[in-house]
Structures are given as structure tokens and as C-alpha cells.
Design a protein around this motif. Structure first.
Motif, mmCIF file in Angstrom:
data_model
loop_
_atom_site.group_PDB
_atom_site.id
_atom_site.type_symbol
_atom_site.label_atom_id
_atom_site.label_comp_id
_atom_site.label_asym_id
_atom_site.label_seq_id
_atom_site.Cartn_x
_atom_site.Cartn_y
_atom_site.Cartn_z
ATOM 1 N N ASN A 54 0.824 -1.211 0.000
ATOM 2 C CA ASN A 54 0.000 0.000 0.000
ATOM 3 C C ASN A 54 0.855 1.257 0.000
ATOM 4 N N HIS A 55 0.330 2.309 -0.617
ATOM 5 C CA HIS A 55 0.931 3.640 -0.515
ATOM 6 C C HIS A 55 -0.144 4.608 -0.046
ATOM 7 N N ASN A 56 0.293 5.810 0.264
ATOM 8 C CA ASN A 56 -0.604 6.813 0.838
ATOM 9 C C ASN A 56 -0.354 8.147 0.139
ATOM 10 N N CYS B 140 4.017 10.020 -1.541
ATOM 11 C CA CYS B 140 3.529 8.999 -0.626
ATOM 12 C C CYS B 140 3.938 9.420 0.774
ATOM 13 N N ILE C 144 4.151 7.589 3.455
ATOM 14 C CA ILE C 144 5.017 6.668 4.189
ATOM 15 C C ILE C 144 6.406 7.270 3.973
ATOM 16 N N HIS D 57 9.092 5.800 1.919
ATOM 17 C CA HIS D 57 8.901 5.854 0.470
ATOM 18 C C HIS D 57 9.174 7.263 -0.071
ATOM 19 N N MET E 164 9.553 8.624 -3.804
ATOM 20 C CA MET E 164 8.169 8.587 -4.284
ATOM 21 C C MET E 164 7.509 9.951 -4.040
HETATM 22 CU CU LIG Z 1 4.322 4.552 -0.169
#
Ligand SMILES: [Cu+2]
Length: 745
Positions: free
Chosen positions: A613-615, A707, A709, A712, A717
Motif C-alpha cells: 500500500n501507498h498513501n 507517498c 510513508i 517511500h 516517491m
Molecule cells: Cu508509499
């Protein structure tokens, strides 16, 4: 962390963004200190002017006794020392007006205020061996420990300093270095923007039509953001009062501020002296050192035995003998705090309950929160008040599946118990489980309820436990289960509320109305120094963002890709940008405001290529999750029956996981580190449904989307975006189109 991808996992629970939830096995309340509210700095006469000194210092709240006894381990973290500013000083005086809590402070602002911050960097040098990104392009100065400030979720300009105004807005490209650590060397590529020595001044205006809500601040230097946040650097910001949008019950309107609690969830991985091993190059650590790169495998996900104490922390695991050897954390503990306290007690003494304002201030950890009744061991029902800081707004006829979608699939939504004699104008939303990825906020009404979820008087001795149930992010990180707080229901006396649900008429709606921040003209654009040199997205077009790796053959090459899609869904030639790790000198997107300097709505498709998962988070904006079929660029892309409200406006959204089909062999997919390529997604060899969002851009400046996180984000990212003022008639036919049609919906 993206672990080596070993096997296909079964498709995970859709309702929670394809994250898999594990259950905690232990529980029970224990005597502990009462939860303390964060120290609050309040604006007066429209200004809050503070000094913030980033520095290392011991954090008593993270101390623990090692297993088998012995001297306590006393960690040192990095905190913000904060006091009201009086002049040009660069340190806070000793005394009661100065706060330097790991737990963080609250900056209490109102609409129309200005937040002024002098940020001073007194952070120590970091050994390059402990940094993950020190050898990447443009990152040779990272070991000097530069920092800066981001006000997450605030709708405020991302303004750089100019000759006439040396202060910065919420501008993440500036770095402030501590001259005691040495002088930064100019970088040939990937230069991050202005360099300032020792201190930097911010001036952050809160627009008059800014939503009431809960926001937060943290450092945002690419490559070291994770380190600084996990060491303790974060606090919260509130605009207006929590009760501003809770109406409908004369007995308690407005909602009393005394019944509002701010709960900041912060965690750090504290090491015991020794050599931790493989992953960190046989690094030797001292007692109380906080691990710089958070390791999701620091603890086992579930306790090894029912006797294992996980109240406020979990014990360090020995991963050195695993199939893929990891670090040995024996003797250390991963401390999970609420406002810097380990497993505090929350006493609910008002018979009408409390509003809890939760912030996930973790660097990389995602929570799956439940409030478990200690008697029944069942999660208690809570009413959802706000998401990502802004109060929700749902009409009585909103469909439940729309609510789940609009909330970004972050909550286990349950039917609210019937409200007798209800005169509510809004639909109450009840939840029993909250998934909170890094940076997300949730506000809930917590009051004692019986087994059926009905508001009731608590029986004597009623308690519950706020639990992180543990969460697996697709093929990625496995976050451990930990108990966060004990809750005691001590309410005496009679209820004053006449209703059994709160009537939430939130700013998610107001922000979209004519005078709201996402519709009204953007102020001060004439003074902007940005050149208006980019064109608007063509009518009916969307932007598509890919989340994956720049090179799937190389682990952890976190990156974003880009393309523009036309109204037929076809890629616009010449717009494609392959998955690229963040380069601060190359913004991906540029757009002007609309005619009359009004906000511009764009539709973005977020395409997940990873099996973890990413956010997605966008700075200086909020967005609504909309149906894929929604008309691009439409003001009200999703209609809820006859209703045209905004429902829920998010500032971060969970991306589910991509699923490879049998067309890709296990071996190939392992070699791809569990990440699909764009070509595999396009050809259908990888299945991944885009998350579609409607983003109103209402702030100008140079900022980013990424993202959240932070592992990441630091890994690449992230991408740059520029919003510039509208330049009058030079837009030609596009201008005409926007004037006549863009708001026609
Ligand atoms: Cu992520």
C-alpha cells in the motif's frame, strides 16, 4: 520497506484499502498516568509568533527498564523546543513558557491569523553510515542534518522568500543548516532550493475562509524526513474550535472545548547497546539510541506469548537467524506513545463523552485502531466527526457505500444505532475500526455504549483499551499490535445531550460553497513572484500518476510516473514521464489558477503498481474521492442523490495493492521486487483499479505530492508541482471555455 516478494498473497480485504488486519490477543487496563493534553500555544490579536529550536535532548517518556532488570535505558530524541518569540533571539529562555516535549505541542490558530515561526537548527551531525540516502544525487549534505518546516493540511501559499520579503510560506524546498555542523557544499544536480544557515523565518497566513480543523507540522527535507520524524519532530496545529461544526443539540451547542482531547500518536524504536547486524552494516549502537530508519520488523507482529507485555511498547526481536537475516534488536523496545506517554489512562468523566482528535504522527507506521470494551472484548462503536482534520458533511439520504468510498476506505463503517426522536439534519456515520496511514487524522465522538452500540450510562468499573490491532500493507510492511491507552468510563450524573448522535454539519461542505476556500478568488495573487508560464489542463483531460519503482529490478527505487489522459481515456502524446525518483529541480505538473484567480478543479487518477500500500498526499490542497466515471474537471463530480455537498474532503488517501495475473510468472515477479511496470498494467497483466480524486487547487506556489510513508517519500516517491496565477486573456480559447463551461455542472 519493500520486502523481497516471495509469494502471491490472496486479495486482501477491499473495505480497508486491501490491507490485512490481525487481531491483538491480550488486553486489560493497568494503572498508569492520566493522559495529558499537549501544551497549547494560542494566537492573540491574529498572530502566533514562536521560536522553534530543533535539537537533541533526553526523552524521559521513552525510558524503560531492560528485560531482566538493570539500569533504565534513557533515550535521546530530537525535539522542537518552543516558546513565544520576543525579538531576534535564537534560543528559548529556561522557564515555564518554554516547552520541549517529545509528545509535541498544539499551535491553536483561528481563521485569518498569521503563524510566524523562527525555526532554528541545533540538530547534531548524523553519521552518513546511519543514513540511507546520503550517497544519492544531491544528498551529499544530508549528514549535516538540515531541516525545515511543513504545515501539513493547511491551505496556505507555498511561497518562497523574495528580496522584499525574506520570510517563507509553507515552502518545503528551503533547507536550514546548523553552522556548528559544517558548511554545505553546492550540489551539481538535484539541488533542493535555497540554503539558509542556522535559522529561517516563516510567515504562514491562515485564510479567512479556511476550514476549521486539525492539522500538524513536521520537517520535510527529502532523504531525512523519516529520521527526523521518528526521532520526535512533530506537533499539531488547530484552526478554529473542534465544536464549530457540531450542531443540532441546544443542550451542548457549541460543543464544550473541555470535552475535546488531542491525541498525537508517535512512536520510536529504542535500541539497547550492542551490534544490531546485517541490515545496518553491523552497526554498533549505544543504550537509548533511536533507530534512524524505522524497521517494521523491530518487533514480531503479534506477541510471542500471551504473557508478553505490549502496553505502550513491544519488545525488540532477533531477526538475525531468519531466512533473510535482519537486525537483532534484543533488549530494545519499540515505544508507541499517545502525546509522548506510554499507555496512559484516559478518564471519560462527562456523561456526554468526548471528541477525540487523533493524529498519526508516525514516520512510516500505519495504525488499525479499535477501542475494545474490556468486558466484552468487542470493538466499541464511535461516531465519526472529521477526516484529515475537516468535519464531514453527509445528507440524511447519503448511501452507505458512498460514505465508505468518500472516506477513502479507511474506516469500518457500521450502522449507527437508531436515534429516537431524531431531528438530525445530517447522517451520523458510525465506525468500529479506523485505519490511519501516516499523516492521517480522524476525529471521533467517544462515549460509553452498550453491546448494541447504543449510548448508555456506564456500569461501575467500565473500561476499554485503545488498541493498535496490527496491520499488513499488502506484500510490504507488517506493523505490530500494541495497546496504546486504557480508557476508564467514570461518567457520573445525567446526560445533558438530548440526542443520541451528534449533528455534524461540516466544513467539507462549506469549503465548496461560493465563499468557501475552494471556490472564492485566491487572495494576494498579484503579489506573487511566480511567472505564469504554464497552460491549464485541457477540457475533459485528467492527470494520471503511477506509484511504483523507477527500476523494478532494483529494490526500493520508489518513484512516481506521470501522463495526461484525454476525454476518451487515451494517453496524450508527449506528456508521459517514466517512473522517476524525486528531482527537486524538475517539477512534473504546472497549472495556472482560473480566470479571476479562482480555484481550478482537476481530476487525477492514482494508479498503484506496487503490491504494498501507498498513501497519496497533496500539499496545499484537499481532495474528494470520486467515481471513476465522474466527468473530468467537474465541480461536483460525485452526486449523492439530489445532494451536491462535498461529503468528505481528504488530504491523504490509501492506494490498494496491484495484483499480478498468471501472465507474469512468480519468478519474473520476484525479480521485479513485487512491483508491476506501467506496460504490464496497460496490457492487463497487472490488475489495479485507479483511485480517482477531484482536487481543487486554491493555493499558489511550488510544492509537492508524494507517498506519506516517509520511507517511500525519502526513497523518491515524490514529485514537484507548481500552481501559478492566471495571466489574463493569454489563455485564448481555453480561457473562454473555462469561463463558460467549467462550472456548468
Ligand atoms: Cu508509499
Amino acid at each position: 520497506m519493500s520486502r523481497q516478494f516471495h509469494q502471491r498473497r490472496t486479495p486482501l480485504q477491499r473495505s480497508l484499502g486491501a490491507m490485512c488486519v490481525v487481531a491483538g490477543l491480550w488486553g486489560g487496563a493497568a494503572a498508569a498516568a492520566d493522559l495529558v493534553e499537549p501544551v497549547t500555544f494560542t494566537s492573540s490579536y491574529g498572530v502566533l509568533d514562536i521560536l522553534m529550536v530543533a535539537k537533541a535532548q533526553p526523552v524521559p517518556g521513552l525510558a524503560f527498564t531492560p528485560p531482566g532488570g538493570g539500569a533504565a535505558i534513557n533515550p535521546t530524541g530530537w525535539v522542537y523546543e518552543i516558546c513565544k518569540r520576543r525579538g531576534s533571539e535564537t534560543s528559548c529562555p529556561a522557564g515555564t513558557g518554554t516547552v520541549a516535549d517529545y509528545g509535541g505541542v498544539r499551535l491553536a490558530l483561528n481563521q485569518g491569523d498569521t503563524l510566524k515561526v523562527r525555526l532554528v537548527n541545533k540538530l547534531p551531525v548524523v553519521s552518513a553510515a546511519k543514513l540511507k540516502h546520503a550517497t544519492e544525487p544531491g544528498q551529499a549534505n544530508l549528514f549535516l542534518n538540515p531541516t525545515n518546516l511543513h504545515t501539513h493540511g493547511l491551505l496556505t501559499p507555498a511561497r518562497a522568500a523574495t528580496r522584499n520579503d525574506p520570510t517563507f510560506g509553507d515552502f518545503v524546498f528551503v533547507s536550514v543548516f546548523n553552522s556548528a555542523n559544517g558548511i554545505p557544499v553546492p550540489q551539481a544536480t538535484h539541488q533542493h532550493g535555497p540554503i539558509v544557515m542556522d535559522s529561517v523565518d516563516y510567515k504562514i497566513p491562515i485564510p479567512r475562509n479556511h476550514p476549521t480543523g486539525l492539522f500538524w507540522f513536521h520537517p520535510h527535507i527529502h532523504g531525512i524526513a523519516l529520521n527526523q520524524v521518528t526521532q520526535g519532530m512533530a506537533g499539531i496545529i488547530t484552526v478554529g474550535k473542534a465544536g464549530d461544526n457540531i450542531r443540532g443539540d441546544a443542550a451542548r451547542s457549541p460543543w464544550p472545548e473541555a470535552n475535546v482531547r488531542h491525541m498525537m500518536l508517535k512512536d520510536s524504536q529504542v535500541l539497547a547497546a550492542g551490534t544490531i547486524g546485517f541490515d545496518s552494516g553491523d552497526q554498533t549502537v549505544v543504550d537509548g539510541e533511536i533507530l534512524h530508519q524505522q524497521d517494521p520488523d523491530f518487533c514480531t507482529q503479534l506477541p510471542e506469548s500471551p504473557a508478553e507485555d505490549r502496553r505502550g511498547s513491544c519488545p525488540g526481536a532477533d531477526n538475525s537467524k531468519d531466512e533473510e537475516p535482519g537486525n537483532n534488536y534484543t533488549g530494545g523496545r519499540w515505544i508507541h506513545t499517545v502525546n509522548g506517554q506510554q499507555f496512559p489512562t484516559v478518564r471519560i468523566t462527562d456523561p456526554d463523552g468526548e471528541i477525540w482528535r487523533l493524529t498519526n504522527a508516525s514516520a512510516s507506521l500505519s495504525y488499525d485502531l479499535r477501542l475494545v470494551d474490556d468486558t466484552t472484548q468487542k470493538p466499541m462503536v464511535m461516531q465519526l466527526v472529521a477526516v484529515d482534520g475537516v468535519s464531514i458533511h453527509l445528507p440524511q439520504d447519503a448511501a452507505m457505500d458512498s460514505v465508505v468510498t468518500m472516506a477513502g476506505a479507511r474506516f469500518k463503517v457500521v450502522k449507527c444505532p437508531p436515534v429516537p426522536g431524531s431531528t438530525l439534519r445530517s447522517l451520523p456515520v458510525c465506525v468500529s475500526e479506523l485505519v490511519m496511514m501516516p499523516s492521517s487524522r480522524a476525529e471521533i465522538w467517544v462515549t460509553y455504549r452498550d453491546q448494541n452500540g447504543r449510548v448508555a450510562a456506564p456500569p461501575s468499573g467500565a473500561t476499554a483499551t485503545l488498541k493498535q490491532a496490527g496491520l499488513t500493507m499488502g506484500s510490504g510492511d507488517m506493523w505490530p499490535a500494541v495497546d496504546l491507552a486504557s480508557v476508564v468510563f467514570q461518567a457520573g450524573g445525567a446526560r445533558r445531550l438530548t440526542s443520541y448522535a451528534l449533528d455534524i454539519q461540516g466544513d467539507a461542505f462549506n469549503s465548496m460553497q461560493a465563499n468557501g476556500i475552494f471556490s472564492a478568488a485566491v487572495p494576494d495573487t498579484d503579489r506573487a513572484s511566480l511567472r505564469a508560464d504554464c497552460t491549464p489542463l485541457a477540457p475533459g483531460h485528467r492527470r494520471r500518476i503511477f506509484f511504483g519503482f523507477s527500476d523494478v529490478a532494483v529494490a526500493d527505487t520508489f518513484a512516481l510516473g506521470y501522463e495526461e489522459v484525454d476525454y476518451k481515456g487515451e494517453v496524450v502524446a508527449g506528456t508521459q514521464r517514466p517512473l522517476t525518483q524525486f528531482d527537486p529541480t524538475q517539477p512534473t505538473v504546472c497549472l495556472p489558477l482560473g480566470p479571476g484567480q479562482t480555484p481550478v478543479h482537476e481530476t487525477w487518477e492514482l494508479v498503484q503498481l506496487s503490491t504494498e500500500n501507498h498513501n497519496f498526499h497533496m500539499h496545499q490542497a484537499r481532495f474528494r474521492q470520486v467515481r471513476k466515471s465522474a466527468a473530468a474537471n467537474s465541480m461536483m463530480a460525485e452526486r449523492l442523490g439530489s445532494y451536491r455537498g462535498a461529503g468528505i474532503v481528504l488530504d491523504n488517501v490509501v492506494l490498494g495493492v496491484a495484483e499480478p495475473t498468471q501472465a507474469i510468472s512468480d519468478q519474473v515477479f520476484n525479480e521485479q521486487n513485487g512491483v508491476c511496470t506501467v506496460e504490464q498494467w496497460r496490457s492487463g497483466q497487472c490488475k489495479s483499479e485507479a483511485v480517482t480524486v477531484d482536487i481543487p487547487f486554491a493555493q499558489i506556489g511550488e510544492f509537492i505530492y508524494h507517498c506519506h510513508i516517509l520511507e517511500h517519500e525519502d526513497g523518491g516517491m515524490m514529485a514537484g508541482i507548481k500552481v501559478v496565477p492566471h495571466s489574463g486573456w493569454s489563455g485564448g480559447w481555453r480561457h473562454w471555455w473555462y469561463t463558460h463551461y467549467s462550472r456548468a455542472d
